[in-house]
Design a protein around this motif. Structure first.
Motif, PDB file in Angstrom:
ATOM      1  N   TYR B  21      40.763 -22.744 -34.509  1.00 19.50           N
ATOM      2  CA  TYR B  21      41.245 -23.846 -35.355  1.00 19.50           C
ATOM      3  C   TYR B  21      41.780 -23.329 -36.692  1.00 19.50           C
ATOM      4  O   TYR B  21      42.692 -23.912 -37.258  1.00 19.50           O
ATOM      5  CB  TYR B  21      40.126 -24.869 -35.609  1.00 19.50           C
ATOM      6  CG  TYR B  21      39.756 -25.660 -34.363  1.00 19.50           C
ATOM      7  CD1 TYR B  21      40.715 -26.001 -33.413  1.00 19.50           C
ATOM      8  CD2 TYR B  21      38.444 -26.069 -34.134  1.00 19.50           C
ATOM      9  CE1 TYR B  21      40.379 -26.712 -32.276  1.00 19.50           C
ATOM     10  CE2 TYR B  21      38.102 -26.777 -32.993  1.00 19.50           C
ATOM     11  CZ  TYR B  21      39.066 -27.090 -32.069  1.00 19.50           C
ATOM     12  OH  TYR B  21      38.738 -27.787 -30.940  1.00 19.50           O
ATOM     13  N   ILE B 186      43.327 -34.614 -33.109  1.00 23.75           N
ATOM     14  CA  ILE B 186      41.900 -34.936 -33.201  1.00 23.75           C
ATOM     15  C   ILE B 186      41.395 -35.744 -32.013  1.00 23.75           C
ATOM     16  O   ILE B 186      40.269 -35.531 -31.546  1.00 23.75           O
ATOM     17  CB  ILE B 186      41.593 -35.654 -34.553  1.00 23.75           C
ATOM     18  CG1 ILE B 186      40.088 -35.789 -34.758  1.00 23.75           C
ATOM     19  CG2 ILE B 186      42.279 -37.014 -34.659  1.00 23.75           C
ATOM     20  CD1 ILE B 186      39.375 -34.491 -34.961  1.00 23.75           C
ATOM     21  N   ARG B 189      40.758 -33.418 -29.230  1.00 22.22           N
ATOM     22  CA  ARG B 189      39.595 -32.570 -29.518  1.00 22.22           C
ATOM     23  C   ARG B 189      38.300 -33.351 -29.269  1.00 22.22           C
ATOM     24  O   ARG B 189      37.355 -32.824 -28.672  1.00 22.22           O
ATOM     25  CB  ARG B 189      39.640 -32.081 -30.964  1.00 22.22           C
ATOM     26  CG  ARG B 189      40.692 -31.001 -31.156  1.00 22.22           C
ATOM     27  CD  ARG B 189      40.739 -30.523 -32.577  1.00 22.22           C
ATOM     28  NE  ARG B 189      41.838 -29.576 -32.762  1.00 22.22           N
ATOM     29  CZ  ARG B 189      42.090 -28.943 -33.882  1.00 22.22           C
ATOM     30  NH1 ARG B 189      41.355 -29.154 -34.959  1.00 22.22           N
ATOM     31  NH2 ARG B 189      43.103 -28.103 -33.964  1.00 22.22           N
ATOM     32  N   LEU B 190      38.301 -34.593 -29.733  1.00 19.33           N
ATOM     33  CA  LEU B 190      37.105 -35.438 -29.509  1.00 19.33           C
ATOM     34  C   LEU B 190      36.894 -35.690 -28.018  1.00 19.33           C
ATOM     35  O   LEU B 190      35.789 -35.510 -27.496  1.00 19.33           O
ATOM     36  CB  LEU B 190      37.269 -36.774 -30.236  1.00 19.33           C
ATOM     37  CG  LEU B 190      37.002 -36.763 -31.745  1.00 19.33           C
ATOM     38  CD1 LEU B 190      37.425 -38.081 -32.362  1.00 19.33           C
ATOM     39  CD2 LEU B 190      35.532 -36.510 -32.030  1.00 19.33           C
ATOM     40  N   PHE B 193      35.608 -32.570 -26.313  1.00 22.08           N
ATOM     41  CA  PHE B 193      34.194 -32.271 -26.523  1.00 22.08           C
ATOM     42  C   PHE B 193      33.317 -33.220 -25.701  1.00 22.08           C
ATOM     43  O   PHE B 193      32.335 -32.804 -25.084  1.00 22.08           O
ATOM     44  CB  PHE B 193      33.834 -32.365 -28.012  1.00 22.08           C
ATOM     45  CG  PHE B 193      32.445 -31.869 -28.300  1.00 22.08           C
ATOM     46  CD1 PHE B 193      32.197 -30.521 -28.458  1.00 22.08           C
ATOM     47  CD2 PHE B 193      31.372 -32.751 -28.373  1.00 22.08           C
ATOM     48  CE1 PHE B 193      30.902 -30.052 -28.697  1.00 22.08           C
ATOM     49  CE2 PHE B 193      30.083 -32.299 -28.608  1.00 22.08           C
ATOM     50  CZ  PHE B 193      29.849 -30.938 -28.773  1.00 22.08           C
ATOM     51  N   ILE B 194      33.711 -34.503 -25.721  1.00 23.36           N
ATOM     52  CA  ILE B 194      32.942 -35.494 -24.943  1.00 23.36           C
ATOM     53  C   ILE B 194      32.953 -35.108 -23.461  1.00 23.36           C
ATOM     54  O   ILE B 194      31.917 -35.092 -22.791  1.00 23.36           O
ATOM     55  CB  ILE B 194      33.513 -36.911 -25.173  1.00 23.36           C
ATOM     56  CG1 ILE B 194      33.185 -37.363 -26.601  1.00 23.36           C
ATOM     57  CG2 ILE B 194      32.991 -37.905 -24.139  1.00 23.36           C
ATOM     58  CD1 ILE B 194      33.897 -38.617 -27.054  1.00 23.36           C
ATOM     59  N   MET B 258      40.241 -29.444 -25.986  1.00 23.69           N
ATOM     60  CA  MET B 258      39.874 -29.087 -27.366  1.00 23.69           C
ATOM     61  C   MET B 258      40.814 -28.058 -27.950  1.00 23.69           C
ATOM     62  O   MET B 258      40.922 -27.926 -29.168  1.00 23.69           O
ATOM     63  CB  MET B 258      38.430 -28.542 -27.393  1.00 23.69           C
ATOM     64  CG  MET B 258      37.387 -29.622 -27.167  1.00 23.69           C
ATOM     65  SD  MET B 258      35.775 -28.905 -26.861  1.00 23.69           S
ATOM     66  CE  MET B 258      35.271 -28.557 -28.526  1.00 23.69           C
ATOM     67  N   ARG B 439      42.358 -43.494 -25.707  1.00 27.78           N
ATOM     68  CA  ARG B 439      41.878 -43.271 -27.073  1.00 27.78           C
ATOM     69  C   ARG B 439      40.826 -44.353 -27.355  1.00 27.78           C
ATOM     70  O   ARG B 439      41.112 -45.544 -27.241  1.00 27.78           O
ATOM     71  CB  ARG B 439      43.047 -43.408 -28.038  1.00 27.78           C
ATOM     72  CG  ARG B 439      42.704 -43.114 -29.472  1.00 27.78           C
ATOM     73  CD  ARG B 439      43.986 -43.166 -30.292  1.00 27.78           C
ATOM     74  NE  ARG B 439      43.794 -42.616 -31.616  1.00 27.78           N
ATOM     75  CZ  ARG B 439      43.513 -43.359 -32.692  1.00 27.78           C
ATOM     76  NH1 ARG B 439      43.393 -44.653 -32.589  1.00 27.78           N
ATOM     77  NH2 ARG B 439      43.368 -42.787 -33.871  1.00 27.78           N
ATOM     78  N   MET B 440      39.619 -43.903 -27.702  1.00 30.40           N
ATOM     79  CA  MET B 440      38.541 -44.889 -27.885  1.00 30.40           C
ATOM     80  C   MET B 440      38.695 -45.632 -29.198  1.00 30.40           C
ATOM     81  O   MET B 440      39.175 -45.060 -30.186  1.00 30.40           O
ATOM     82  CB  MET B 440      37.197 -44.165 -27.927  1.00 30.40           C
ATOM     83  CG  MET B 440      36.698 -43.739 -26.594  1.00 30.40           C
ATOM     84  SD  MET B 440      35.045 -43.063 -26.777  1.00 30.40           S
ATOM     85  CE  MET B 440      35.146 -41.732 -25.628  1.00 30.40           C
TER      86      MET B 440
END
Lengths: 436, 476
Positions: B21, B186, B189-190, B193-194, B258, B439-440
């Protein structure tokens, strides 16, 4: 704002990955150490050969796994999850009973009789014990068999039903207690006493999270033992007096030893812990005996309390007949480095203490070894006298019907032929005469 | 270094991600390549030289093919295929070949090859398939060869997909290797990871729990094993292998996300398949599409004049190779043959029969066939496979009330069964879409984050407790 929060969440995720290594390096947060007995992987030293074979990498990965930062927290969280959701304890041989009462499997196995050694084996050992008791009596050493309490006998109502389903007719404890009594052995049955006092005692004799007797329980047990020994030697031992009982919500010593090994996040429900303060009255007309005790971990609480220093004239603790600890500060020695016969003959009392869980291996070889040594002793004794002398004494005994009936009883109890018993008694008489 | 290890999760991964990163965009590929090489060297310190040699050769062949006419391209491709397959045989199948030669000869005519034990062919089956597809795609001109060796090396060795796939195609990966800034944000990336933690949980909290009991039952003496227990074991294994493998794929896809890579999906509720043909469209999808494009299709084109017989022969060859590719061993070959047989029957008549029988019957039937096939995949040898199959179908019941199976096993077993099929239904699909693809919303993200943190802590607890089952006291 939305993006900031999302970035914040991602930073949090990254922190999850990074913080354990930071904790390992700098130990920023003091963690509660893990309970139980375990071995950590040592940091491996690098060798090219091991590296090429992949062995170094495996060892290093294990080393990292054992030393990650916050391991205590990760482990306790996972253990708590398994315990709370599935009632699964993550420690060796631990069984979760009703009302969160914890057991070790060996206790349940003895209580239900699934580890029963068999009558023949126990009869043979009891006969040896009878022989030892008689022989040692003649030398002024008193043998006591001490049945320490067992958690399964104390809390049978909390044992999971699946174990009770395989209940057998006889268990080691029940058969030993019965046979030893019938054989006239000097028994001190604390297991039965604890059960009888379960609902009468003002403080718990056992805690649900511990596998050993409570601090209050062993204090009573030591006091009772001292009284019993006083009766046996004809002179009382120094008297123990409980001056105060301190109540606490925090367990000490082994009062929650299994619970500690479970390594949970939250403590289990428990009664108040009671810690008696003891005063020992070393008045006149008391006699402190010297003691050799072969025992399992039940004796640790008593031994490490320091009280044996005040009530005994030396207490050698033969832990599982493997390591010998002294209460006068001498360093520990391996049991097999000592001459068992001479050690026994130096003492006033020899106590063999076992809880129900260990009766499947009662004495841990001590009884058999001592028995063999005494038998070798008979052989050695025989060489000191001529056959004519021995035969003369044997004939003398044979001609005394009262003596003969005693001999027959002893032979039966010792599981030896009557002739052998007569010969042993004859040798004993001859040796006593020579001493006189 | 496996993904579900402390050393990977808490040392390798955070160091890699931080450096990645912080690196400028133009250096990100180099960072990823360096990390991939370090990952490989950790697991196979000497074999890296074989792999690097092979990567260099294939990259060079690709560059040469670009300059050749059709016949030249074909010759270079064939030369490349032969070398790749030979390398795979030498490093992956020597032991198997040796065992069989010794068995046929009745004595040890081929001894141990001392240097082989130092050469761990880490991920070599996947590497070889990647490289073969690269050469074929360049030859077919469906993809351009890589200009830079480092890009090609990263395409082959990128650590998330190195050991267990998914198998990428050049056409999908080349543009991402050149520029993936559009995917590097982002939300990805989120989501990555989830997905990674969900994959980790599938492996650690489901597959490992089932696996422990499967291992115990498979190690049982014959007398203890009865029909219900044999079925429980093989069903548990069916779920274990699915959650193990799909969990790994989720971790790889998550790691890809990610770092801005979109890797292909590998599983799509395979146990809801209505035929074996459908199963292979849902199970290890990147492998099945590889087999279709680079093995089955060329074979069936060659045998097009033989009609349905040609198709059946192509299917059987493809799946014998598929079985062999998974691991050297006769039980794997039989597993491949078993699947090939049912796929061939699909072509002949079975598909029509299953279609008529209705979705539920077809799904149950396909699951049964797949599960029976797993016996060969799991068994150590034919003897064990035979015993298991006999027990499964002999209806022997020992009447032992206590099977030794604990509450966590049954709970995980039930959860695995539900999760295996849930995404075939609309609510399950919606949930999967929300977690993996869309996208949450902020509130969804916060709730999901809490779940992910709990799952991560539990996984770390389970991983770090491996081998940590303390005794209360040491008892000599």
């Amino acid at each position: 704002m939305d993006k900031r929060i999302r970035q914040g969440v991602f930073v949090l995720f990254m922190a999850l990955l990074v913080l354990p290594a930071v904790q390992f390096k700098f130990n920023l947060v003091k963690m509660r150490p893990l309970g139980g007995t375990y071995v950590y992987e040592e940091r491996p030293s690098f060798t090219k050969k091991e590296w090429l074979k992949g062995e170094y990498q495996e060892k290093y990965a294990r080393y990292i796994n054992d030393h990650i930062g916050f391991r205590e927290f990760f482990l306790r969280s996972f253990n708590q999850f398994c315990f709370s959701v599935f009632s699964i304890p993550r420690a060796q041989q631990i069984i979760v009973g009703k009302n969160s009462t914890l057991f070790e499997l060996n206790y349940i196995r003895d209580y239900t009789g699934t580890s029963f050694r068999g009558k023949e084996v126990i009869n043979e050992q009891v006969a040896k014990l009878r022989f030892l008791q008689d022989t040692m009596n003649q030398q002024g050493v008193k043998l006591i068999l001490y049945f320490a309490p067992g958690k399964a006998s104390f809390f049978p109502e909390c044992i999971p039903q699946r174990y009770l389903d395989s209940m057998q007719a006889m268990s080691n404890y029940r058969y030993y207690a019965q046979t030893c009594r019938e054989a006239g052995l000097r028994c001190f049955d604390m297991n039965a006493w604890f059960v009888s006092q379960k609902n009468k005692s003002p403080y718990p004799l056992y805690h649900r999270g511990g596998i050993h007797w409570s601090s209050y329980g062993w204090t009573l047990a030591l006091d009772s033992l001292c009284r019993f020994m006083g009766q046996q030697q004809g002179t009382p031992l120094p008297q123990m007096e409980i001056t105060e009982v301190q109540l606490s919500d925090t367990a000490r010593d082994t009062d929650n030893d299994i619970e500690k090994a479970l390594n949970l996040l939250c403590g289990l429900p428990h009664d108040q812990y009671a810690y008696p303060l003891i005063k020992i009255n070393e008045g006149e007309n008391v006699r402190k005996p010297s003691v050799l005790i072969v025992a399992d971990s039940y004796w640790w609480n008593v031994f490490s309390s320091g009280n044996t220093l005040h009530v005994f004239d030396g207490c050698d603790f033969w832990y599982y007949n493997t390591e010998v600890y002294y209460d006068d500060g001498r360093p520990m020695v391996a049991a097999d480095q000592l001459n068992i016969l001479s050690e026994v003959q130096k003492k006033d009392f020899v106590i063999i203490l076992s809880t129900e869980a260990n009766l499947f291996n009662f004495g841990w070889g001590f009884i058999e070894k001592l028995y063999d040594q005494y038998h070798q002793g008979w052989s050695a004794l025989a060489s000191e006298f001529s056959e004519e002398e021995i035969r003369g004494q044997v004939e003398y005994i044979r001609n005394d019907p009262e003596w003969m009936s005693l001999i027959e009883e002893k032979a039966k109890a010792n599981l030896v032929p009557v002739d052998t018993q007569i010969r042993n008694d004859a040798l004993y008489i001859l040796s006593q005469r020579r001493k006189e | 270094m496996v993904f579900s290890s402390s050393i990977f999760l808490l040392y390798f991964l955070p160091v890699f991600l931080l450096v990645y990163y912080l690196a400028d965009n133009k250096y990100k590929n180099y960072v990823a390549l360096a990390a991939s090489l370090a990952f490989f060297v950790w697991g196979a310190p000497l074999f890296i030289f074989v792999v690097l040699g092979s990567v260099l050769m294939n990259w060079f062949l690709g560059r040469m093919m670009e300059k050749q006419q059709d016949a030249g391209k074909k010759n270079l491709m064939l030369a490349g295929l032969i070398v790749n397959i030979l390398l795979l045989i030498v490093f992956q199948y020597t032991g198997f070949i040796k065992e069989n030669l010794n068995f046929l000869a009745g004595s040890a005519i081929v001894g141990d090859i001392p240097w082989m034990k130092y050469l761990v062919p880490l991920g070599f089956s996947f590497i070889t398939f990647h490289q073969i597809s690269y050469l074929v795609d360049v030859r077919r001109e469906t993809a351009s060869p890589f200009r830079r060796l480092s890009d090609y090396a990263l395409f082959i060795l990128y650590f998330p997909q190195l050991i267990n796939g998914p198998i990428n195609r050049v056409a999908e990966m080349a543009p991402q290797l050149a520029d993936r800034s559009a995917n590097d944000h982002i939300d990805n990336r989120l989501a990555g990871f989830i997905r990674f933690v969900i994959g980790l949980s599938k492996k650690v909290l489901i597959a490992n729990v089932l696996g422990a009991e499967v291992d115990r039952i498979f190690a049982m003496p014959e007398a203890q094993l009865d029909t219900p227990l044999a079925w429980i074991a093989i069903l548990a294994y069916a779920f274990q292998i699915y959650f193990d493998f799909s969990g790994y794929s989720d971790m790889a896809i998550g790691l890809g996300k990610m770092t801005g890579f979109i890797l292909p999906e590998n599983f799509n509720s395979p146990y809801t398949a209505t035929s074996m043909t459908d199963f292979w469209r849902r199970w290890h999808m990147s492998l099945s599409s590889w087999l279709r494009d680079y093995l089955f299709m060329p074979l069936s084109v060659k045998m097009r004049n033989a009609g349905i017989t040609g198709v059946v022969i192509s299917v059987m060859i493809t799946f014998l190779i598929c079985g062999m590719w998974h691991q050297p061993g006769w039980t794997f070959i039989v597993w491949g043959a078993w699947h090939g047989l049912w796929l061939a029957l699909d072509q002949l008549f079975l598909l029509k029969v299953l279609k008529k029988s209705g979705r539920i019957v077809a799904t149950l039937f396909t699951f049964l066939i797949t599960t029976v096939g797993w016996v060969f995949f799991r068994a150590e040898d034919f003897q064990q496979a035979g015993l298991f199959l006999r027990r499964m179908f002999s209806f022997v019941y020992n009447g032992v009330a206590d099977t030794g199976l604990r509450a966590d096993f049954w709970t995980v077993f039930a959860l695995a069964a539900v999760f295996s099929v849930v995404s075939a239904f609309k609510p399950g699909r919606k949930l999967e879409m929300m977690v993996f693809e869309k996208r949450m919303k902020l509130i969804q993200l916060i709730i999901m984050s809490c779940i992910i943190i709990i799952l991560f802590i539990l996984c770390m607890g389970s991983i770090s407790s491996s081998g940590f089952i303390p005794f209360i006291y040491n008892r000599f």
